[in-house]
Design a protein around this motif. Sequence first.
Motif, PDB file in Angstrom:
ATOM      1  N   UNK A 132     -18.338  -9.361  38.137  1.00 58.44           N
ATOM      2  CA  UNK A 132     -18.344  -7.906  38.020  1.00 58.44           C
ATOM      3  C   UNK A 132     -19.520  -7.477  37.129  1.00 58.44           C
ATOM      4  N   UNK A 133     -20.717  -7.421  37.753  1.00 58.28           N
ATOM      5  CA  UNK A 133     -21.911  -7.077  36.982  1.00 58.28           C
ATOM      6  C   UNK A 133     -21.903  -5.621  36.546  1.00 58.28           C
ATOM      7  N   UNK A 134     -21.344  -4.739  37.371  1.00 59.32           N
ATOM      8  CA  UNK A 134     -21.315  -3.316  37.005  1.00 59.32           C
ATOM      9  C   UNK A 134     -20.503  -3.102  35.734  1.00 59.32           C
ATOM     10  N   UNK A 135     -19.305  -3.686  35.696  1.00 59.79           N
ATOM     11  CA  UNK A 135     -18.469  -3.556  34.492  1.00 59.79           C
ATOM     12  C   UNK A 135     -19.180  -4.158  33.286  1.00 59.79           C
ATOM     13  N   UNK A 136     -19.819  -5.312  33.475  1.00 61.10           N
ATOM     14  CA  UNK A 136     -20.477  -6.007  32.365  1.00 61.10           C
ATOM     15  C   UNK A 136     -21.583  -5.147  31.754  1.00 61.10           C
ATOM     16  N   UNK A 137     -22.481  -4.643  32.599  1.00 62.86           N
ATOM     17  CA  UNK A 137     -23.620  -3.895  32.063  1.00 62.86           C
ATOM     18  C   UNK A 137     -23.214  -2.515  31.553  1.00 62.86           C
ATOM     19  N   UNK A 138     -22.191  -1.921  32.150  1.00 61.07           N
ATOM     20  CA  UNK A 138     -21.732  -0.612  31.685  1.00 61.07           C
ATOM     21  C   UNK A 138     -21.035  -0.690  30.329  1.00 61.07           C
ATOM     22  N   UNK A 139     -20.496  -1.866  30.016  1.00 57.83           N
ATOM     23  CA  UNK A 139     -19.730  -2.015  28.770  1.00 57.83           C
ATOM     24  C   UNK A 139     -20.349  -3.063  27.840  1.00 57.83           C
ATOM     25  N   UNK A 140     -21.617  -3.367  28.047  1.00 57.53           N
ATOM     26  CA  UNK A 140     -22.265  -4.431  27.278  1.00 57.53           C
ATOM     27  C   UNK A 140     -22.195  -4.209  25.765  1.00 57.53           C
ATOM     28  N   UNK A 141     -22.475  -3.007  25.243  1.00 52.92           N
ATOM     29  CA  UNK A 141     -22.408  -2.828  23.778  1.00 52.92           C
ATOM     30  C   UNK A 141     -21.006  -3.095  23.216  1.00 52.92           C
ATOM     31  N   UNK A 142     -19.976  -2.554  23.878  1.00 56.10           N
ATOM     32  CA  UNK A 142     -18.611  -2.774  23.392  1.00 56.10           C
ATOM     33  C   UNK A 142     -18.209  -4.243  23.491  1.00 56.10           C
ATOM     34  N   UNK A 143     -18.597  -4.886  24.594  1.00 54.17           N
ATOM     35  CA  UNK A 143     -18.283  -6.308  24.767  1.00 54.17           C
ATOM     36  C   UNK A 143     -18.952  -7.140  23.684  1.00 54.17           C
ATOM     37  N   UNK A 144     -20.174  -6.776  23.330  1.00 51.56           N
ATOM     38  CA  UNK A 144     -20.902  -7.526  22.313  1.00 51.56           C
ATOM     39  C   UNK A 144     -20.256  -7.355  20.941  1.00 51.56           C
ATOM     40  N   UNK A 145     -19.891  -6.137  20.593  1.00 49.12           N
ATOM     41  CA  UNK A 145     -19.279  -5.892  19.281  1.00 49.12           C
ATOM     42  C   UNK A 145     -17.920  -6.581  19.181  1.00 49.12           C
ATOM     43  N   UNK A 146     -17.127  -6.500  20.243  1.00 53.23           N
ATOM     44  CA  UNK A 146     -15.830  -7.186  20.235  1.00 53.23           C
ATOM     45  C   UNK A 146     -16.024  -8.702  20.124  1.00 53.23           C
ATOM     46  N   UNK A 147     -17.013  -9.222  20.833  1.00 54.59           N
ATOM     47  CA  UNK A 147     -17.314 -10.646  20.741  1.00 54.59           C
ATOM     48  C   UNK A 147     -17.756 -11.054  19.343  1.00 54.59           C
ATOM     49  N   UNK A 148     -18.541 -10.190  18.709  1.00 54.25           N
ATOM     50  CA  UNK A 148     -18.969 -10.485  17.332  1.00 54.25           C
ATOM     51  C   UNK A 148     -17.778 -10.478  16.381  1.00 54.25           C
ATOM     52  N   UNK A 149     -16.797  -9.591  16.639  1.00 55.49           N
ATOM     53  CA  UNK A 149     -15.606  -9.543  15.786  1.00 55.49           C
ATOM     54  C   UNK A 149     -14.814 -10.847  15.896  1.00 55.49           C
ATOM     55  N   UNK A 150     -14.581 -11.310  17.116  1.00 57.84           N
ATOM     56  CA  UNK A 150     -13.899 -12.592  17.285  1.00 57.84           C
ATOM     57  C   UNK A 150     -14.726 -13.723  16.684  1.00 57.84           C
ATOM     58  N   UNK A 151     -16.036 -13.675  16.919  1.00 57.99           N
ATOM     59  CA  UNK A 151     -16.911 -14.720  16.397  1.00 57.99           C
ATOM     60  C   UNK A 151     -16.925 -14.767  14.882  1.00 57.99           C
ATOM     61  N   UNK A 152     -16.809 -13.604  14.236  1.00 57.21           N
ATOM     62  CA  UNK A 152     -16.770 -13.562  12.775  1.00 57.21           C
ATOM     63  C   UNK A 152     -15.531 -14.269  12.246  1.00 57.21           C
TER      64      UNK A 152
END
Length: 330
Positions: free
Chosen positions: A2-22
């Motif tokens: 689902x590339x459309x969902x990925x690119x449309x929500x990339x900033x939120x996905x990145x921040x959430x990923x950073x939170x888990x990664x932290x």
Amino acid sequence: MDFDFFFNNLPQLTITGLAFGAIYALIALGYTMVYGVLQLINFAHSEVFMYGTFATLWTVWALTGSGGASGMQLVGILLLALVMSMLTSALVALLLERVAYRPLIKRNAPRLIALISAIGASFVLAELMGLRDRVTGWFGLDDTLDRYVSGARINASMSGVVNMPNVDIFGIPVKTVDLLVIGAALLMMVVVDQFVRRSKLGRGIRATAQDQETAALMGVNPTRTIQMTFLIGGLMAGVAAFLYMLKIEVTKFDVGFLLGVKAFAAAVLGGIGNLRGALLGGLLLGVAENWGAALIGTEWRHVVAFVLLVVILLFRPTGLLGESLGKARA
């Protein structure tokens, strides 16, 4: 995919990923410090984290009763929950060092024996929490502590206690809790890194990691240094547990297993024994698995994380920052 969902929500996905990664990074700190000093993997560290989640949960339950809290009262409750989580995880870590490791270290036992001891301690700690209703029943306290011990092997939640609004950053909605988790984790990692690099005790930890016998000849107490290593790792696991409960709000007696495996993977990814590597590995792992879940489905989340680990280690066997704790520069 689902590339459309990925690119449309990339900033939120990145921040959430950073939170888990932290969170992974803070847990990984315990693995990497113990390995740096003792050259062994403390597999029971995942349970050190797990006990911190219950300390957070029970503190919030005890102080909010059947209702919630708001304003400065909520801030005070959360600060106390953080302190209790850190203290609980630190005490469990020190208990592990005293019971499961120190007798083996004094007898110069092979590392394989220490590894088996760590795995055994991990199961014991997890099952004690999973059987807490039986334990309190032996002392006739199961009715008194019913809220805290009933359903010992199912999820326990503090959902609804902390409600943080979203904020807009350049027009992008971001969860406040994610920003809090990332900021707090980065702050704690910087504090620990500077402590190890600049303080007298930190120099003792690095000296012991580099050559324990020579460090002892120079006046460094190896037993005290090892204790402090476990203590620091436990305190950071407590912080991670508190932040995890803020974000996920649910814990269980075996919650540490998968998170511990991922944190260990993060430590290896960044370079086991390297403090800054633990941070880098955790953040990278968190973002990669969140991106992968968005692209190919949440059921592939864990697969993506460990495939990334394997691929990077194929080209960089010592991890991204392969410098050991003993060689860290002040």
